[in-house]
Design a protein around this motif. Structure first.
Motif, PDB file in Angstrom:
ATOM      1  N   GLY A  28       0.799  -1.218   0.000  1.00  0.00           N
ATOM      2  CA  GLY A  28       0.000   0.000   0.000  1.00  0.00           C
ATOM      3  C   GLY A  28       0.832   1.268   0.000  1.00  0.00           C
ATOM      4  O   GLY A  28       0.287   2.363  -0.232  1.00  0.00           O
ATOM      5  N   GLY A  29       2.121   1.129   0.244  1.00  0.00           N
ATOM      6  CA  GLY A  29       2.997   2.287   0.285  1.00  0.00           C
ATOM      7  C   GLY A  29       3.481   2.712  -1.087  1.00  0.00           C
ATOM      8  O   GLY A  29       3.048   2.171  -2.115  1.00  0.00           O
ATOM      9  N   SER A  30       4.384   3.695  -1.090  1.00  0.00           N
ATOM     10  CA  SER A  30       4.894   4.273  -2.335  1.00  0.00           C
ATOM     11  C   SER A  30       6.410   4.372  -2.303  1.00  0.00           C
ATOM     12  O   SER A  30       7.014   4.497  -1.232  1.00  0.00           O
ATOM     13  CB  SER A  30       4.312   5.677  -2.552  1.00  0.00           C
ATOM     14  N   LEU A  31       6.980   4.323  -3.486  1.00  0.00           N
ATOM     15  CA  LEU A  31       8.402   4.588  -3.692  1.00  0.00           C
ATOM     16  C   LEU A  31       8.567   5.322  -5.006  1.00  0.00           C
ATOM     17  O   LEU A  31       7.758   5.127  -5.924  1.00  0.00           O
ATOM     18  CB  LEU A  31       9.214   3.281  -3.748  1.00  0.00           C
ATOM     19  N   ARG A  32       9.617   6.118  -5.098  1.00  0.00           N
ATOM     20  CA  ARG A  32       9.966   6.735  -6.371  1.00  0.00           C
ATOM     21  C   ARG A  32      11.386   6.344  -6.728  1.00  0.00           C
ATOM     22  O   ARG A  32      12.328   6.676  -5.998  1.00  0.00           O
ATOM     23  CB  ARG A  32       9.832   8.259  -6.338  1.00  0.00           C
ATOM     24  N   VAL A  41       0.631  -2.972 -13.537  1.00  0.00           N
ATOM     25  CA  VAL A  41       0.999  -1.726 -12.854  1.00  0.00           C
ATOM     26  C   VAL A  41       0.194  -0.525 -13.364  1.00  0.00           C
ATOM     27  O   VAL A  41       0.348   0.583 -12.830  1.00  0.00           O
ATOM     28  CB  VAL A  41       2.511  -1.417 -12.982  1.00  0.00           C
ATOM     29  N   LYS A  42      -0.641  -0.724 -14.343  1.00  0.00           N
ATOM     30  CA  LYS A  42      -1.434   0.391 -14.888  1.00  0.00           C
ATOM     31  C   LYS A  42      -2.292   1.013 -13.801  1.00  0.00           C
ATOM     32  O   LYS A  42      -2.961   0.321 -13.040  1.00  0.00           O
ATOM     33  CB  LYS A  42      -2.306  -0.099 -16.045  1.00  0.00           C
ATOM     34  N   GLY A  43      -2.256   2.336 -13.742  1.00  0.00           N
ATOM     35  CA  GLY A  43      -3.011   3.059 -12.731  1.00  0.00           C
ATOM     36  C   GLY A  43      -2.286   3.211 -11.417  1.00  0.00           C
ATOM     37  O   GLY A  43      -2.735   3.952 -10.538  1.00  0.00           O
ATOM     38  N   VAL A  73      15.275   9.815 -15.350  1.00  0.00           N
ATOM     39  CA  VAL A  73      13.965   9.225 -15.542  1.00  0.00           C
ATOM     40  C   VAL A  73      13.500   8.673 -14.207  1.00  0.00           C
ATOM     41  O   VAL A  73      14.301   8.143 -13.432  1.00  0.00           O
ATOM     42  CB  VAL A  73      14.015   8.103 -16.601  1.00  0.00           C
ATOM     43  N   PHE A  74      12.206   8.810 -13.965  1.00  0.00           N
ATOM     44  CA  PHE A  74      11.642   8.401 -12.686  1.00  0.00           C
ATOM     45  C   PHE A  74      10.593   7.310 -12.886  1.00  0.00           C
ATOM     46  O   PHE A  74       9.991   7.197 -13.944  1.00  0.00           O
ATOM     47  CB  PHE A  74      10.973   9.586 -11.995  1.00  0.00           C
ATOM     48  N   LEU A  75      10.377   6.550 -11.842  1.00  0.00           N
ATOM     49  CA  LEU A  75       9.248   5.630 -11.787  1.00  0.00           C
ATOM     50  C   LEU A  75       8.571   5.832 -10.435  1.00  0.00           C
ATOM     51  O   LEU A  75       9.112   5.431  -9.407  1.00  0.00           O
ATOM     52  CB  LEU A  75       9.686   4.175 -11.956  1.00  0.00           C
ATOM     53  N   GLN A  76       7.422   6.484 -10.479  1.00  0.00           N
ATOM     54  CA  GLN A  76       6.623   6.663  -9.273  1.00  0.00           C
ATOM     55  C   GLN A  76       5.757   5.432  -9.086  1.00  0.00           C
ATOM     56  O   GLN A  76       4.975   5.084  -9.980  1.00  0.00           O
ATOM     57  CB  GLN A  76       5.754   7.906  -9.381  1.00  0.00           C
ATOM     58  N   MET A  77       5.899   4.788  -7.955  1.00  0.00           N
ATOM     59  CA  MET A  77       5.167   3.547  -7.693  1.00  0.00           C
ATOM     60  C   MET A  77       4.263   3.750  -6.480  1.00  0.00           C
ATOM     61  O   MET A  77       4.766   3.985  -5.370  1.00  0.00           O
ATOM     62  CB  MET A  77       6.150   2.393  -7.444  1.00  0.00           C
TER      63      MET A  77
END
Length: 118
Positions: free
Chosen positions: A15-19, A63-65, A78-82
């Protein structure tokens, strides 16, 4: 020769996030496309998200959305926001770039570990 260096991985609860960040040693204007791949233990490396020089994006269905790929030309990054991370997102995430006119990616980073706990 251009080098890609990933950062931002770590351990996060579901449920958390990483960038994730992928910093290039030279201008990313030279690349036709950049992408993030991941490899889970015992599985093949898979494409997670891609971004073309024209701005088109492509994501794997799982991973869409939740994930967003973006870039900052000024920072050559380049970034990947997750977001809304799931345990199945666990793996080593690799940044890749296409610098040639043939399909595929010819420049790779060393990878960064992402672990999502349940």
């Amino acid at each position: 020769q251009v080098q890609l260096v990933e950062s931002g991985g770590g351990l996060v609860q579901a449920g958390g996030s990483l960038r994730l960040s992928c910093a290039a040693s030279k201008s990313i204007f030279r690349f036709n496309a950049m992408a993030w791949y991941r490899q889970a233990p015992g599985k093949q490396r898979e494409l997670v998200a891609a971004l073309t020089s024209g701005g088109s994006t492509n994501y794997t269905d799982s991973v869409k959305g939740r994930f967003t790929i973006s870039r900052d030309y000024a920072k050559n990054t380049v970034f990947l926001q997750m977001n809304s991370l799931k345990p199945e997102d666990t793996g080593v995430y690799y940044c890749a770039a296409n610098s040639v006119l043939t399909p595929g990616y010819d420049v790779w980073g060393q990878g960064t570990q992402v672990t999502v706990s349940s």
